[in-house]
Enzyme design. Structure first.
Site: not given
Length: 308
Positions: A89, A114, A121, A123, A198, A214-215, A220, A225
């Site tokens: 936290t 999520r 952006y 379309a 599109r 948030n950090l 995570h 990734r």
């Protein structure tokens, strides 16, 4: 879709602002604000805004006001303790907002996280630019024979050239048809609604979004990734974002690299096997109690530290 003239004018205006503040400021990240870090062929990552710094994490952990009289070395020890013991936290007290330009197929993989606020952006309201991600030959690889969601051997130069030709040809053709569908009848088009036209765009078309997180959740995201097994096209974005964290929260980022990025996790059964190995016992997969896959994964984690 590169930065528009209006976006660039806004960035230039904000970059020249000098606003005194009593809030925590990260000098390293201040120097990077509004500067786009190039990613892939036409993508970028740039920091738009942020809140907090390393001291904000410490402040939240101590439930105090201000930075107090603690030494930097003590702050570093506390942050490393928090990271090591998964006290998450305090890291949520810091937030960062990015402007990111990325291929649509990368965005669809990215959006599975999520834990961020996203505005992409549209379309439906705007016309997409004629710009596509075309991979370099060295990242074009065949389907892995052992990993259903990974790559295997790199294609030959002839195969790579043929694939690149197909990617360019298909993207250009689909965009030509997209333009035709959008044009009004008097311009030999069909006047189709943008929200329908599109659908004809290829997934290597570039989009862009604002992404705020948030950090804790960003750590995570990066842990997953930035891993060597992550898809290359999203991994390079994660690596660019890690550079911004190194400038923003250097102490927390150091702890992340030690305890998350550079660490591995062993199961209880793996720890039993390791204990036997440390006691000099000969352990093979057949008598380890591990499945073949578990054994292979454990050996891969140990490989960099084994001496021949």
């Amino acid at each position: 879709m590169p930065l528009t003239a209006e976006q660039q004018a806004e960035i230039d205006s904000q970059s020249n602002l000098q606003i005194p503040t009593k809030r925590p400021v990260s000098p390293g990240l201040e120097a990077m604000l509004f500067k786009a870090l190039p990613v892939l062929d036409h993508g970028f990552v740039r920091v738009v805004d942020y809140m907090g710094d390393d001291s904000s994490i410490v402040q939240a952990a101590r439930v105090s006001y201000g930075v107090g009289t603690k030494k930097v070395s003590e702050d570093r020890g506390l942050i490393r303790y928090l990271m090591r013991h998964h006290h998450t936290t305090p890291f949520e007290m810091c937030e960062i907002k990015y402007h990111i330009r990325l291929p649509i197929f990368v965005a669809r993989q990215w959006i599975r996280h999520r834990t961020a606020s996203v505005n992409e952006y549209s379309a439906r309201y705007s016309i997409m630019d004629r710009e596509f991600y075309i991979p370099e030959p060295e990242v074009l690889a065949a389907q892995s024979k052992i990993n259903n969601q990974g790559r295997g051997d790199v294609l030959s130069s002839e195969q790579a050239a043929a694939v690149i030709h197909l990617l360019k040809q298909d993207a250009q053709q689909c965009y030509d048809n997209y333009e035709t569908m959008l044009k009004p009848a008097e311009e030999d088009g069909y006047g189709l609604a943008r929200e329908l036209a599109r659908m004809n765009l290829t997934l290597n078309s570039y989009s862009q979004w604002y992404w705020k997180i948030n950090l804790h959740n960003l750590f995570h995201f990066l842990q997953l990734r930035i891993d060597p097994h992550a898809q290359y096209e999203i991994r390079v974005y994660a690596e660019a974002m890690l550079k911004t964290l190194q400038a923003w929260v250097p102490i927390a980022c150091e702890a992340f690299e030690d305890y998350r990025r550079g660490a591995v996790t062993f199961s209880a059964s793996m720890m039993q096997v390791l204990g036997k190995m440390l006691n000099g016992e000969t352990v093979e997969q057949d008598n380890s109690g591990l499945t073949k896959r578990e054994w292979t994964e454990m050996m891969q984690m140990l490989a960099p530290y084994q001496t021949k």
